[in-house]
Write a protein that holds these residues in place. Structure first.
Motif, PDB file in Angstrom:
ATOM      1  N   ASN A  55       0.818  -1.215   0.000  1.00  0.00           N
ATOM      2  CA  ASN A  55       0.000   0.000   0.000  1.00  0.00           C
ATOM      3  C   ASN A  55       0.847   1.259   0.000  1.00  0.00           C
ATOM      4  O   ASN A  55       0.525   2.237   0.674  1.00  0.00           O
ATOM      5  CB  ASN A  55      -0.967   0.020   1.188  1.00  0.00           C
ATOM      6  N   SER A  58       2.456   1.920   4.138  1.00  0.00           N
ATOM      7  CA  SER A  58       1.566   2.502   5.146  1.00  0.00           C
ATOM      8  C   SER A  58       2.323   2.654   6.459  1.00  0.00           C
ATOM      9  O   SER A  58       2.968   1.722   6.933  1.00  0.00           O
ATOM     10  CB  SER A  58       0.362   1.581   5.339  1.00  0.00           C
ATOM     11  N   LYS A  60       2.519   4.141  10.626  1.00  0.00           N
ATOM     12  CA  LYS A  60       1.813   4.529  11.845  1.00  0.00           C
ATOM     13  C   LYS A  60       2.830   5.043  12.839  1.00  0.00           C
ATOM     14  O   LYS A  60       3.986   4.611  12.838  1.00  0.00           O
ATOM     15  CB  LYS A  60       1.049   3.336  12.422  1.00  0.00           C
TER      16      LYS A  60
END
Length: 125
Positions: A55, A58, A60
């Motif tokens: 993706n 990604s 965090k």
């Protein structure tokens, strides 16, 4: 085996910036996640930021570093970086790189999780 080598730590004044690097080498087949953890003096190790390989990578972040730190990676080079801006004294810690994925093993592969040796980041007030 997969080895992680970190670099980029040091001493910086509050408000300054540092960029940490971590390169994986050895029998890497694929790396799924790469992350940075830190262990402040006298405290437990905590997750700072994590990035996946899918993706578009990604990412965090821990709430304490959101908006100040940026994690990025180069899948082809098996390298991850942590750009740290607006550093605060409470960011002082030993920073560790972590990677999880698959390594070549015999005629196949096996899962691995590896840690770097740690790099000291000290932020003075």
């Amino acid at each position: 085996q997969v080895q992680l080598v970190e670099s980029g730590g040091g001493l910086v004044q509050a408000g300054g910036s540092l960029r940490l690097s971590c390169a994986a080498s050895g029998s890497v087949f694929t790396i799924n996640t790469m992350a940075w953890y830190r262990q402040p003096p006298g405290k437990q190790r905590e997750l700072v930021a994590i990035i996946t390989s899918t993706n578009g990578g990604s990412a965090k972040y821990d709430d304490s570093v959101k908006g100040r730190f940026t994690i990025s990676r180069d899948n082809a080079e098996n390298t991850v970086w942590l750009q740290m801006n607006s550093l605060k004294p409470e960011d002082t810690a030993v920073y560790y790189c972590n990677a999880e994925g698959l390594q070549y093993y015999g005629l196949g592969s096996s899962s691995f999780e590896s840690w770097g040796q740690g790099t000291q980041v000290t932020v003075s007030s």
